[in-house]
Scaffold this motif. Structure first.
Motif, PDB file in Angstrom:
ATOM      1  N   SER A  10       0.810  -1.247  -0.006  1.00 29.81           N
ATOM      2  CA  SER A  10      -0.318  -0.131  -0.014  1.00 29.81           C
ATOM      3  C   SER A  10       1.273   0.786  -0.208  1.00 29.81           C
ATOM      4  CB  SER A  10      -0.485  -0.012   1.044  1.00 29.81           C
ATOM      5  OG  SER A  10      -1.911  -1.462   0.684  1.00 29.81           O
ATOM      6  N   THR A  11       1.601   1.439   0.699  1.00 32.62           N
ATOM      7  CA  THR A  11       2.715   2.133   0.821  1.00 32.62           C
ATOM      8  C   THR A  11       3.605   2.422  -0.463  1.00 32.62           C
ATOM      9  OG1 THR A  11       3.128   1.849   2.968  1.00 32.62           O
ATOM     10  CG2 THR A  11       4.939   3.547   1.763  1.00 32.62           C
ATOM     11  N   GLU A  12       4.136   1.574  -1.354  1.00 33.86           N
ATOM     12  CA  GLU A  12       4.899   1.494  -2.228  1.00 33.86           C
ATOM     13  C   GLU A  12       3.549   2.573  -3.085  1.00 33.86           C
ATOM     14  OE1 GLU A  12       7.524   0.849  -3.483  1.00 33.86           O
ATOM     15  OE2 GLU A  12       8.547   0.603  -1.883  1.00 33.86           O
ATOM     16  N   ILE A  13       1.979   1.377  -3.837  1.00 39.83           N
ATOM     17  CA  ILE A  13       1.362   2.556  -4.214  1.00 39.83           C
ATOM     18  C   ILE A  13       1.359   3.934  -4.608  1.00 39.83           C
ATOM     19  CG2 ILE A  13      -1.254   2.420  -4.915  1.00 39.83           C
ATOM     20  CD1 ILE A  13      -1.362  -0.901  -4.065  1.00 39.83           C
ATOM     21  N   ARG A  14       1.123   4.099  -2.929  1.00 46.31           N
ATOM     22  CA  ARG A  14       1.168   6.024  -2.717  1.00 46.31           C
ATOM     23  C   ARG A  14       2.175   6.246  -2.928  1.00 46.31           C
ATOM     24  NH1 ARG A  14      -3.988   5.041  -3.464  1.00 46.31           N
ATOM     25  NH2 ARG A  14      -5.245   4.723  -1.496  1.00 46.31           N
ATOM     26  N   LEU A  15       3.631   5.743  -3.164  1.00 42.34           N
ATOM     27  CA  LEU A  15       4.274   6.113  -3.166  1.00 42.34           C
ATOM     28  C   LEU A  15       4.409   6.555  -4.535  1.00 42.34           C
ATOM     29  CD1 LEU A  15       7.405   7.363  -2.656  1.00 42.34           C
ATOM     30  CD2 LEU A  15       8.108   4.864  -2.684  1.00 42.34           C
ATOM     31  N   ASN A  16       4.274   5.486  -5.781  1.00 43.50           N
ATOM     32  CA  ASN A  16       4.611   5.591  -7.009  1.00 43.50           C
ATOM     33  C   ASN A  16       3.178   6.703  -7.368  1.00 43.50           C
ATOM     34  OD1 ASN A  16       6.000   4.024  -9.313  1.00 43.50           O
ATOM     35  ND2 ASN A  16       3.074   4.120  -9.778  1.00 43.50           N
ATOM     36  N   GLN A  17       2.569   6.294  -6.979  1.00 40.30           N
ATOM     37  CA  GLN A  17       1.614   7.819  -7.563  1.00 40.30           C
ATOM     38  C   GLN A  17       2.150   9.756  -7.162  1.00 40.30           C
ATOM     39  OE1 GLN A  17      -2.179   6.542  -4.831  1.00 40.30           O
ATOM     40  NE2 GLN A  17      -2.631   5.398  -7.076  1.00 40.30           N
ATOM     41  N   VAL A  18       2.665   9.170  -6.453  1.00 41.24           N
ATOM     42  CA  VAL A  18       3.603  10.600  -6.570  1.00 41.24           C
ATOM     43  C   VAL A  18       4.274  11.126  -7.473  1.00 41.24           C
ATOM     44  CG1 VAL A  18       4.360  12.662  -4.934  1.00 41.24           C
ATOM     45  CG2 VAL A  18       2.307  11.319  -4.219  1.00 41.24           C
ATOM     46  N   LEU A  19       5.487   9.786  -7.263  1.00 43.50           N
ATOM     47  CA  LEU A  19       7.245  10.206  -8.204  1.00 43.50           C
ATOM     48  C   LEU A  19       6.330  10.039  -9.390  1.00 43.50           C
ATOM     49  CD1 LEU A  19       9.169   8.293  -5.597  1.00 43.50           C
ATOM     50  CD2 LEU A  19       9.178  10.306  -5.562  1.00 43.50           C
ATOM     51  N   ARG A  20       5.299   9.344  -9.319  1.00 38.26           N
ATOM     52  CA  ARG A  20       5.627   8.716 -10.986  1.00 38.26           C
ATOM     53  C   ARG A  20       4.173   9.214 -11.197  1.00 38.26           C
ATOM     54  NH1 ARG A  20       7.807   5.457  -8.187  1.00 38.26           N
ATOM     55  NH2 ARG A  20      10.446   5.836  -8.654  1.00 38.26           N
ATOM     56  N   PRO A  21       3.571   9.818 -11.097  1.00 40.75           N
ATOM     57  CA  PRO A  21       2.060  10.271 -11.393  1.00 40.75           C
ATOM     58  C   PRO A  21       1.462   9.799 -12.896  1.00 40.75           C
ATOM     59  CG  PRO A  21       2.863  12.349 -11.025  1.00 40.75           C
ATOM     60  CD  PRO A  21       4.017  11.587 -10.907  1.00 40.75           C
ATOM     61  N   ASN A  22       1.907   9.760 -14.215  1.00 41.82           N
ATOM     62  CA  ASN A  22       1.873   9.742 -15.203  1.00 41.82           C
ATOM     63  C   ASN A  22       2.614   7.838 -15.692  1.00 41.82           C
ATOM     64  OD1 ASN A  22       1.132  12.071 -16.165  1.00 41.82           O
ATOM     65  ND2 ASN A  22       3.178  12.875 -16.590  1.00 41.82           N
ATOM     66  N   SER A  23       2.795   7.857 -14.827  1.00 41.00           N
ATOM     67  CA  SER A  23       3.338   6.219 -15.223  1.00 41.00           C
ATOM     68  C   SER A  23       2.471   5.712 -14.418  1.00 41.00           C
ATOM     69  CB  SER A  23       4.429   5.834 -14.847  1.00 41.00           C
ATOM     70  OG  SER A  23       4.479   5.871 -13.869  1.00 41.00           O
ATOM     71  N   THR A  24       2.139   3.911 -15.002  1.00 40.41           N
ATOM     72  CA  THR A  24       1.158   3.041 -14.515  1.00 40.41           C
ATOM     73  C   THR A  24       1.983   2.354 -13.861  1.00 40.41           C
ATOM     74  OG1 THR A  24      -0.067   2.858 -16.544  1.00 40.41           O
ATOM     75  CG2 THR A  24      -0.011   1.161 -15.324  1.00 40.41           C
ATOM     76  N   MET A  25       1.500   1.280 -12.137  1.00 41.73           N
ATOM     77  CA  MET A  25       2.057   0.468 -11.721  1.00 41.73           C
ATOM     78  C   MET A  25       1.646  -0.314 -11.710  1.00 41.73           C
ATOM     79  SD  MET A  25       2.855   0.957  -7.489  1.00 41.73           S
ATOM     80  CE  MET A  25       3.828  -0.395  -6.579  1.00 41.73           C
ATOM     81  N   THR A  26       2.418  -1.689 -12.151  1.00 43.75           N
ATOM     82  CA  THR A  26       2.156  -3.000 -12.634  1.00 43.75           C
ATOM     83  C   THR A  26       2.146  -4.135 -11.336  1.00 43.75           C
ATOM     84  OG1 THR A  26       1.789  -2.984 -15.010  1.00 43.75           O
ATOM     85  CG2 THR A  26       1.350  -4.720 -14.092  1.00 43.75           C
ATOM     86  N   VAL A  27       0.849  -4.394 -10.671  1.00 46.39           N
ATOM     87  CA  VAL A  27       1.250  -5.641 -10.079  1.00 46.39           C
ATOM     88  C   VAL A  27       0.829  -7.008 -10.462  1.00 46.39           C
ATOM     89  CG1 VAL A  27       0.895  -5.719  -7.308  1.00 46.39           C
ATOM     90  CG2 VAL A  27       0.725  -3.040  -7.900  1.00 46.39           C
ATOM     91  N   ILE A  28       1.367  -7.218  -9.679  1.00 45.83           N
ATOM     92  CA  ILE A  28       1.273  -9.466 -10.483  1.00 45.83           C
ATOM     93  C   ILE A  28       1.201 -10.262  -8.260  1.00 45.83           C
ATOM     94  CG2 ILE A  28       2.228 -11.275 -11.463  1.00 45.83           C
ATOM     95  CD1 ILE A  28       3.591  -9.256 -13.218  1.00 45.83           C
TER      96      ILE A  28
END
Length: 845
Positions: free
Chosen positions: A373-391
């Motif tokens: 959950s923390t990694e998701i929130r971090l990525n949404q701030v650091l890389r707002p234009n990229s998509t985080m893929t979770v498997i």
């Protein structure tokens, strides 16, 4: 009254009180100052005390009756006749049908012939550890192989009494043996002479290793099938204690050895994901978190076998989710151009995990939920234009389907001798028969359940799988929870490569991932979600691009959505609610009913996820609403007014099922008071959750990482100004200032872009925020009156203490009304060992 001093009334009528009453009555005949009003007050008080004492007698008698009822039910189950057993089986036909189906699956898997070509796997091994001209890495592997040859010379090895004691403790803590066998081991560990004899016998067996067979000590070939609360079935060999002890010692010895070697590889230069990071940075925390769970299934030493039992978690069959075509996906989620991936590891030696120590102990799966959950929130701030893929994925019945050949090939590759390889082969190729079978068959694949050797074999292959991944995918980190795997990346290409690499490994090893428990999800920032839009304004769940698995992602009962939020999936709880209702309906005693309720409640709450700051108070709101819905489904709804209703009350349902409780109309306080303190021990799952919600409200912080980019600008400006001041001092011939940038000549200062690229690897205020979001708080300690019985705190942790304190606050006045005090039973007279056994009772399916 004096004749009743040895009755429960003694708790109220002490000798002092009795003497006071006698003196007052005797003196009243001659002392004119003793008025009728005083006598009437004394009489009313004594009537009241007698009432309280009789109430205590009633509840004490009922308490003993219910304990006896539970014992009678257990005895009946133990002594049940064949006809009664058949009747019981018919009454549990649904469970039996499921069990038979699972048995059929196990038999089909374990006894089917394996057409496995070991050559591709051996080729993979050689390629994995072919370091070409890197002499240092080649030398490290050669050292491991040579050390393995002499690691366990069975011909001259002695099994000490101390090591035997540790093995006994390990078996008692594990799931391999039955309660009766564990009882025998508890007796054995107290008998020094018998321990010496057993250690000598096992030493002789070890020195004759090449003649060992499964039936060395017993001819038992039967297996038993068990089921846990989460619905998973397990097949175990019904083996004798001596065989279990011997295999425990051998398994632990080899497990400790290989764990040491694998950790040396992990912490050394063989593990290519080694990059320097600043202590306390996000990368450093990530590295230590991954290390904290690496090979933890295996013991670290002979005296560290008493591991904590893993909690049960549900495995929900994932539903198919919508996906984007590849061109649409690329348009919506372009790769990040400005920031590159950060290093996830460090070359520093192992150290304590740098997560802030939680006030409440939680297991790795709960910590993992918080990290993801923390990694998701971090990525949404650091890389707002990229998509985080979770498997998310897991092997399909991994321990039951592993071919034996890759296990033996792995052991041989790392230098295990022929004698030990022959022993391992015997261990794997056991001959068994299932319930109802006539013939004995040889197992063709899979590893025996609950053996340390089996854990070693499984962990060795999984170690190779992760080594294969990090050797082929840059900066990859695979997070593993038992046989469940999680991987994420903000780079879509890397995520696809990781999935392909993992599947290549499974094909070579002869296993496969479960389609029903594999899924992927694309996670977007708020800005990207707005661009996506939604016809029905619902938060989407978008799978990653093909060929990633096109199903949703579950953590316990939580469903992950494309906005990065976890939400409780009510539909996934329904089967378990039905099972709980069935258990309650079929309970034959009051305590059986309460035990079933008490087992299911923490199971549900555990699978709803434990709270951390990153999840916010909305998570506790979800848990409370889900618990209310659960109680409605199990106990119905109670109408409290024309406009409102409440979920049904478990105590009301308990009284309705068992007339002895309704006839006496037992009070809530006694029903919810702990069993070991004289109550029925019914738990209230709402108390702790609501208390926890108030705790997090006091620390309400919804910023997550959103405020830190502004802080970046402020901090960079400060450093730039300091740098310019130092340059000016240097030009004027003054002493050079304290500030000196490590990576640039003194004339140059890093650009703002260079500064922010070090957010994850260097900037400590980002690491501190990351750490704070992972924090797990203990509920606030409620205030209590001076009547609180502090003996409730005996042998309880902080979380339990808070629960008991809140329980007292709920029921203090009811206790006073019905018993005249809050200390209503002499706990020293309770059968402590019986109560302990009741609380440890497992549910039967």
């Amino acid at each position: 009254m004096t004749g009743q001093i040895n009755s429960p009334i003694k708790d109220i009528f002490s000798l002092t009180e009795i003497e006071k009453v006698k003196t007052l009555l005797r003196n009243a005949e001659e002392d004119p100052s003793i008025s009728n009003e005083l006598l009437n007050t004394m009489i009313e008080k004594q009537k009241e005390e007698i009432y309280y004492s009789l109430r205590k007698c009633d509840y004490s008698y009922l308490y003993g009756t219910l304990l006896k009822e539970w014992l009678d039910v257990q005895d009946h189950r133990t002594l049940i006749t064949v006809n009664e057993k058949q009747t019981t089986q018919e009454s549990n036909s649904a469970y039996k049908m499921t069990e038979a189906k699972e048995l059929g699956k196990f038999k089909e898997i374990m006894f089917s012939s394996v057409d496995f070509d070991v050559a591709p796997f051996q080729k993979l091994l050689n390629e994995l550890f072919d370091f070409g001209e890197n002499v240092e890495k080649r030398r490290q592997i050669e050292v491991v192989k040579k050390a393995t040859i002499d690691a366990f010379k069975f011909e001259e090895h002695d099994i000490s009494v101390d090591d035997l004691r540790h093995c006994i403790k390990g078996l008692i803590a594990g799931d391999l043996l039955s309660p009766q066998q564990k009882g025998s081991l508890r007796e054995l560990i107290e008998n020094s002479e018998a321990l010496t004899d057993v250690a000598s016998l096992l030493t002789t067996t070890l020195r004759n290793l090449e003649r060992w067979e499964w039936n060395t000590f017993s001819t038992t070939e039967n297996v038993v099938i068990t089921r846990g609360l989460a619905g998973e079935y397990k097949v175990k060999l019904d083996e004798d204690v001596l065989t279990a002890l011997f295999l425990q010692y051998v398994g632990v010895y080899w497990a400790v050895y290989f764990k040491t070697q694998f950790l040396n590889m992990y912490n050394g230069k063989l593990w290519v994901n080694r990059h320097q990071s600043t202590y306390g940075s996000i990368d450093h925390i990530r590295s230590n978190f991954h290390r904290s769970a690496f090979l933890t299934v295996l013991p670290s030493s002979m005296n560290s076998q008493e591991k904590t039992q893993l909690e049960e978690y549900v495995k929900i069959v994932s539903q198919a989710e919508p996906q984007y075509e590849s061109d649409e996906y690329d348009e919506i989620a372009p790769e990040s151009q400005g920031l590159e991936n950060r290093d996830y590891t460090t070359t520093k030696p192992p150290e304590e995990i740098r997560l802030r120590k939680p006030a409440v102990d939680i297991d790795f799966k709960q910590k993992f939920l918080h990290v993801l959950s923390t990694e998701i929130r971090l990525n949404q701030v650091l890389r707002p234009n990229s998509t985080m893929t979770v498997i998310q994925t897991e092997f399909q019945a991994f321990t039951s389907t592993i071919p034996h050949e890759p296990i033996l090939a792995t052991m041989e590759f790392f230098g295990v001798t022929k004698s030990w390889l022959a022993f391992f082969r015997k261990f794997l190729k056991l001959k068994i028969k299932f319930p109802g079978d006539i013939t004995v068959q040889e197992v063709q694949r899979g590893v025996p359940s609950d053996h340390v050797l089996s854990q070693l074999f499984s962990e060795s292959l999984l170690f190779l799988m992760e080594f294969h991944l990090i050797s082929n995918v840059d900066k990859a980190h695979l997070y593993r929870i038992s046989d469940e795997f999680w991987y994420w990346n903000q780079n879509t290409t890397q995520a696809l490569l990781a999935w392909s690499t993992l599947n290549d490994f499974t094909k070579v090893v002869g296993t496969k991932f479960s389609e029903n428990h594999s899924g992927s999800l694309s996670i977007y920032s708020d800005e990207e979600l707005i661009k996506l839009g939604s016809a029905d304004n619902q938060i989407p769940k978008k799978s990653g691009p093909t060929p990633l698995p096109q199903r949703g992602i579950h953590w316990g009962y939580l469903n992950l959505y494309s906005d990065g939020g976890f939400r409780i999936d009510q539909n996934s709880t329904q089967n378990f609610i039905a099972e709980m209702r069935d258990h309650l309906n079929k309970s034959e005693s009051v305590l059986d009913w309460i035990l079933a309720y008490n087992k299911y409640m923490p199971f549900f709450i555990r699978n709803f996820g434990k709270s951390a700051f990153v999840l916010g108070t909305q998570h506790q709101d979800q848990v409370i609403e889900s618990l209310k819905k659960l109680h409605e489904d199990v106990f119905g709804v109670v109408q409290i007014s024309s406009n409102g209703s409440l979920p049904g009350n478990p105590l009301s349902a308990l009284k309705q099922k068992f007339p002895s409780l309704s006839e006496m109309d037992v009070i809530d306080a006694w029903a919810y008071w702990p069993l070991e303190k004289g109550g029925l021990g019914l738990t209230n799952p709402f108390i702790s959750i609501m208390l926890l919600r108030e705790t997090y409200k006091l620390r309400n912080d919804t910023a997550l990482f959103r405020d830190l980019p502004l802080l970046d600008k402020i901090e960079w400006e400060k450093l730039k100004q300091l740098h310019e001041t130092n340059l000016k001092q240097h030009k004027n011939g003054n002493e050079y200032g304290k500030y000196r940038h490590n990576h640039h000549p003194q004339k140059f200062f890093q650009t703002f872009q260079e500064y922010v690229e070090s957010r994850e690897s260097t900037l400590l205020y980002w690491g501190n925020r990351y750490n704070s979001l992972l924090e797990v708080l203990e509920p606030i300690h409620p205030t209590v009156s001076g009547r609180y019985p502090w003996n409730l705190y005996d042998d309880t942790n902080a979380e339990e203490q808070n629960y008991l304190t809140s329980l007292f606050n709920y029921y203090e006045y009811q206790l006073l009304k019905h018993f005249g005090s809050v200390d209503f039973i002499n706990t020293q007279l309770l059968p402590a060992s019986l109560i302990k056994n009741i609380l440890k009772t497992q549910l039967k399916f």
